[in-house]
Design an enzyme around this catalytic site. Sequence first.
Site, mmCIF file in Angstrom:
data_model
loop_
_atom_site.group_PDB
_atom_site.id
_atom_site.type_symbol
_atom_site.label_atom_id
_atom_site.label_comp_id
_atom_site.label_asym_id
_atom_site.label_seq_id
_atom_site.Cartn_x
_atom_site.Cartn_y
_atom_site.Cartn_z
ATOM 1 N N SER A 156 0.850 -1.199 0.000
ATOM 2 C CA SER A 156 0.000 0.000 0.000
ATOM 3 C C SER A 156 0.882 1.245 0.000
ATOM 4 O O SER A 156 2.006 1.223 0.501
ATOM 5 C CB SER A 156 -0.870 0.001 1.256
ATOM 6 N N SER A 157 0.326 2.342 -0.503
ATOM 7 C CA SER A 157 1.087 3.598 -0.552
ATOM 8 C C SER A 157 1.386 4.152 0.845
ATOM 9 O O SER A 157 2.239 5.020 0.991
ATOM 10 C CB SER A 157 0.313 4.650 -1.349
ATOM 11 N N CYS A 158 0.713 3.619 1.879
ATOM 12 C CA CYS A 158 0.960 4.136 3.229
ATOM 13 C C CYS A 158 2.279 3.654 3.811
ATOM 14 O O CYS A 158 2.618 4.014 4.933
ATOM 15 C CB CYS A 158 -0.192 3.791 4.155
ATOM 16 N N TYR A 192 -0.688 -0.890 10.195
ATOM 17 C CA TYR A 192 -0.934 -1.509 8.879
ATOM 18 C C TYR A 192 0.285 -1.308 7.968
ATOM 19 O O TYR A 192 0.727 -2.226 7.280
ATOM 20 C CB TYR A 192 -2.174 -0.849 8.294
ATOM 21 N N LYS A 236 2.749 -3.951 6.058
ATOM 22 C CA LYS A 236 2.951 -3.934 4.601
ATOM 23 C C LYS A 236 4.435 -3.830 4.254
ATOM 24 O O LYS A 236 4.897 -4.425 3.277
ATOM 25 C CB LYS A 236 2.162 -2.775 3.984
ATOM 26 N N HIS A 279 -13.159 2.956 2.853
ATOM 27 C CA HIS A 279 -12.351 4.081 2.359
ATOM 28 C C HIS A 279 -13.269 5.212 1.904
ATOM 29 O O HIS A 279 -14.474 5.026 1.747
ATOM 30 C CB HIS A 279 -11.466 3.615 1.199
HETATM 31 N N1 NDP Z 1 -8.686 -1.001 -1.178
HETATM 32 C C1 NDP Z 1 -7.691 -0.134 -1.256
HETATM 33 O O1 NDP Z 1 -7.892 1.093 -1.382
HETATM 34 C C2 NDP Z 1 -6.280 -0.612 -1.186
HETATM 35 C C3 NDP Z 1 -5.956 -1.945 -1.020
HETATM 36 N N2 NDP Z 1 -4.631 -2.313 -0.957
HETATM 37 C C4 NDP Z 1 -4.246 -3.707 -0.774
HETATM 38 O O2 NDP Z 1 -4.802 -4.503 -1.818
HETATM 39 C C5 NDP Z 1 -5.086 -5.815 -1.322
HETATM 40 C C6 NDP Z 1 -6.536 -6.167 -1.603
HETATM 41 O O3 NDP Z 1 -7.374 -5.224 -0.943
HETATM 42 P P1 NDP Z 1 -8.946 -5.162 -1.209
HETATM 43 O O4 NDP Z 1 -9.295 -6.087 -2.294
HETATM 44 O O5 NDP Z 1 -9.294 -3.739 -1.291
HETATM 45 O O6 NDP Z 1 -9.499 -5.712 0.189
HETATM 46 P P2 NDP Z 1 -10.848 -6.499 0.481
HETATM 47 O O7 NDP Z 1 -11.161 -6.259 1.914
HETATM 48 O O8 NDP Z 1 -11.867 -6.160 -0.542
HETATM 49 O O9 NDP Z 1 -10.425 -8.009 0.273
HETATM 50 C C7 NDP Z 1 -9.538 -8.666 1.118
HETATM 51 C C8 NDP Z 1 -9.849 -10.146 1.061
HETATM 52 O O10 NDP Z 1 -8.970 -10.845 1.977
HETATM 53 C C9 NDP Z 1 -9.739 -11.792 2.685
HETATM 54 N N3 NDP Z 1 -9.156 -12.068 3.988
HETATM 55 C C10 NDP Z 1 -8.916 -11.183 4.981
HETATM 56 N N4 NDP Z 1 -8.387 -11.816 6.039
HETATM 57 C C11 NDP Z 1 -8.307 -13.124 5.707
HETATM 58 C C12 NDP Z 1 -7.868 -14.286 6.393
HETATM 59 N N5 NDP Z 1 -7.387 -14.220 7.637
HETATM 60 N N6 NDP Z 1 -7.935 -15.477 5.756
HETATM 61 C C13 NDP Z 1 -8.432 -15.547 4.502
HETATM 62 N N7 NDP Z 1 -8.848 -14.493 3.792
HETATM 63 C C14 NDP Z 1 -8.796 -13.294 4.397
HETATM 64 C C15 NDP Z 1 -11.097 -11.146 2.850
HETATM 65 O O11 NDP Z 1 -12.066 -12.105 3.135
HETATM 66 P P3 NDP Z 1 -13.254 -11.728 4.165
HETATM 67 O O12 NDP Z 1 -13.906 -10.509 3.582
HETATM 68 O O13 NDP Z 1 -14.099 -12.943 4.164
HETATM 69 O O14 NDP Z 1 -12.566 -11.449 5.474
HETATM 70 C C16 NDP Z 1 -11.281 -10.501 1.485
HETATM 71 O O15 NDP Z 1 -11.831 -11.384 0.553
HETATM 72 C C17 NDP Z 1 -4.723 -5.801 0.157
HETATM 73 O O16 NDP Z 1 -3.423 -6.288 0.327
HETATM 74 C C18 NDP Z 1 -4.760 -4.335 0.497
HETATM 75 O O17 NDP Z 1 -3.928 -4.045 1.594
HETATM 76 C C19 NDP Z 1 -3.627 -1.390 -1.059
HETATM 77 C C20 NDP Z 1 -3.894 -0.077 -1.225
HETATM 78 C C21 NDP Z 1 -5.236 0.426 -1.294
HETATM 79 C C1 F7E Z 2 -5.750 3.049 1.128
HETATM 80 C C2 F7E Z 2 -5.386 3.721 2.417
HETATM 81 O O1 F7E Z 2 -6.551 3.961 3.179
HETATM 82 C C3 F7E Z 2 -6.369 4.576 4.458
HETATM 83 O O2 F7E Z 2 -5.794 5.821 4.368
HETATM 84 P P1 F7E Z 2 -6.522 7.084 3.812
HETATM 85 O O3 F7E Z 2 -6.039 7.382 2.450
HETATM 86 O O4 F7E Z 2 -6.378 8.182 4.788
HETATM 87 O O5 F7E Z 2 -7.997 6.537 3.698
HETATM 88 P P2 F7E Z 2 -9.487 6.952 3.610
HETATM 89 O O6 F7E Z 2 -9.950 6.587 2.265
HETATM 90 O O7 F7E Z 2 -10.211 6.341 4.744
HETATM 91 O O8 F7E Z 2 -9.550 8.544 3.837
HETATM 92 C C4 F7E Z 2 -9.030 9.461 2.913
HETATM 93 C C5 F7E Z 2 -9.376 10.860 3.313
HETATM 94 O O9 F7E Z 2 -10.779 11.065 3.111
HETATM 95 C C6 F7E Z 2 -11.363 11.669 4.254
HETATM 96 N N1 F7E Z 2 -12.780 11.335 4.310
HETATM 97 C C7 F7E Z 2 -13.808 12.227 4.138
HETATM 98 N N2 F7E Z 2 -14.986 11.639 4.326
HETATM 99 C C8 F7E Z 2 -14.708 10.309 4.569
HETATM 100 C C9 F7E Z 2 -15.542 9.199 4.836
HETATM 101 O O10 F7E Z 2 -16.748 9.270 4.895
HETATM 102 N N3 F7E Z 2 -14.899 7.997 5.016
HETATM 103 C C10 F7E Z 2 -13.545 7.879 4.963
HETATM 104 N N4 F7E Z 2 -12.992 6.656 5.124
HETATM 105 N N5 F7E Z 2 -12.730 8.938 4.748
HETATM 106 C C11 F7E Z 2 -13.308 10.130 4.554
HETATM 107 C C12 F7E Z 2 -10.521 11.137 5.397
HETATM 108 O O11 F7E Z 2 -10.664 11.939 6.542
HETATM 109 C C13 F7E Z 2 -9.129 11.219 4.774
HETATM 110 O O12 F7E Z 2 -8.639 12.531 4.851
HETATM 111 C C14 F7E Z 2 -5.480 3.797 5.323
HETATM 112 O O13 F7E Z 2 -6.182 2.757 5.837
HETATM 113 C C15 F7E Z 2 -4.213 3.367 4.636
HETATM 114 O O14 F7E Z 2 -3.655 2.334 5.364
HETATM 115 C C16 F7E Z 2 -4.361 2.998 3.200
HETATM 116 O O15 F7E Z 2 -3.610 2.215 2.658
#
Ligand code: NDP
Ligand code: F7E
Length: 322
Positions: free
Chosen positions: A109-111, A138, A142, A181
Amino acid sequence: MTKIYIAGHRGMVGGAIVRRLQARKDAGEVLDLVTRTHAELDLTNQQAVHDFMQAERPDVVILAAAKVGGIHANNTYPADFIYENLMIESNVIHQSFTAGVERLLQLGSSCIYPRAVDQPMREDALLTGVLEPTNEPYAIAKIAGIKLCESYNRQHGTDYRSVMPTNLYGPGDNFHPENSHVLPALIRRFHEAAQTGAEVVTIWGSGKPMREFLHVDDMAAASLFVLELPKDVYEANTQPMLSHINVGSGTDVTILELAHLIAKATGFTGRISTDTGRADGTMRKLMDVRRLARMGWTAKISLEAGIMETYEWFKSQKDFRA
Ligand SMILES: NC(=O)C1=CN([C@@H]2O[C@H](COP(=O)(O)OP(=O)(O)OC[C@H]3O[C@@H](n4cnc5c(N)ncnc54)[C@H](OP(=O)(O)O)[C@@H]3O)[C@@H](O)[C@H]2O)C=CC1
Ligand SMILES: C[C@H]1O[C@H](OP(=O)(O)OP(=O)(O)OC[C@H]2O[C@@H](n3cnc4c(=O)[nH]c(N)nc43)[C@H](O)[C@@H]2O)[C@@H](O)[C@@H](O)C1=O
């Protein structure tokens, strides 16, 4: 035949990767896609992952399973975020190695980058400063994922790669009002406000932080692109101890700009207010995507088109994972 295990196939990214691989299979490519639900295989369970890997012995592993959430979830459940992600990565990467898996791709992740770092953030900014506190646990997990891959490559000659996505969105996203998010959270909030004729929608924080958004279909394409790069090309563009590759769209918007785009898409015509009692998180985290562009991949889906498509998908769901 190539046997590919996709961990997290029911998640947003894993689902998009499976759709892409299935389309290739349907077009005649000989692929064996292996999946397990969370209920069938808990990836935090070392013995279960060991037994699964020994039984299946995939050729390739794509690690898209993780504990994932937005700023509020990360800040509220830090123990879950660090523990589950460290366990999933350790188990999947180590047990892939013991089962003879030669190629693996894991998603970070970008974090991972320091909160006060030059923008756009280059891959070599890793470990050069203090992390953003709202998601430090987190991010540490990562970073460990990257270092696990690099360590197995250095000690055992494996080919384990890492991609670092920016903020992702798209069909299959989590629309939970608190734990998701920002983009899916706002789609849901603006949709509900438009439906009920509410006059005001409140967004968290100041609205000033900037975020870069990438559609999940672009992310799936980039993941397979990086996984399938010839080893010499991947190695020529990375370093043994700096081996990850950023994935992003290359442009960012303020959260307030995002809110206006979503208001327009959902037909909300009222006022947008901010809630500075909620955390802003990091003020900017734009990826430097030149490394990936040099190798031949750039994003294709615009934010406006992606929001419209995601909104249509959201409306088509009876139960949007809330
Ligand atoms: N979404 C985003 O904005 C971003 C995502 N990423 C990364 O991309 C990847 C995919 O994320 P994304 O698709 O959004 O996440 P989701 O939450 O949509 O999917 C994650 C999946 O992992 C499964 N999972 C979680 N814990 C377990 C476990 N203990 N055993 C088996 N399966 C498990 C979940 O199953 P279940 O729901 O049943 O728990 C789910 O199907 C991750 O590595 C995430 O960190 C990186 C940057 C941004
Ligand atoms: C993908 C990334 O996701 C997370 O980081 P983040 O970018 O800060 O994520 P976010 O999408 O939750 O928020 C982005 C911005 O948006 C604002 N914001 C406004 N209104 C809402 C709102 O209603 N919900 C949420 N969630 N945010 C809101 C919020 O206050 C913030 O300023 C980490 O888990 C990190 O680990 C990671 O990898």
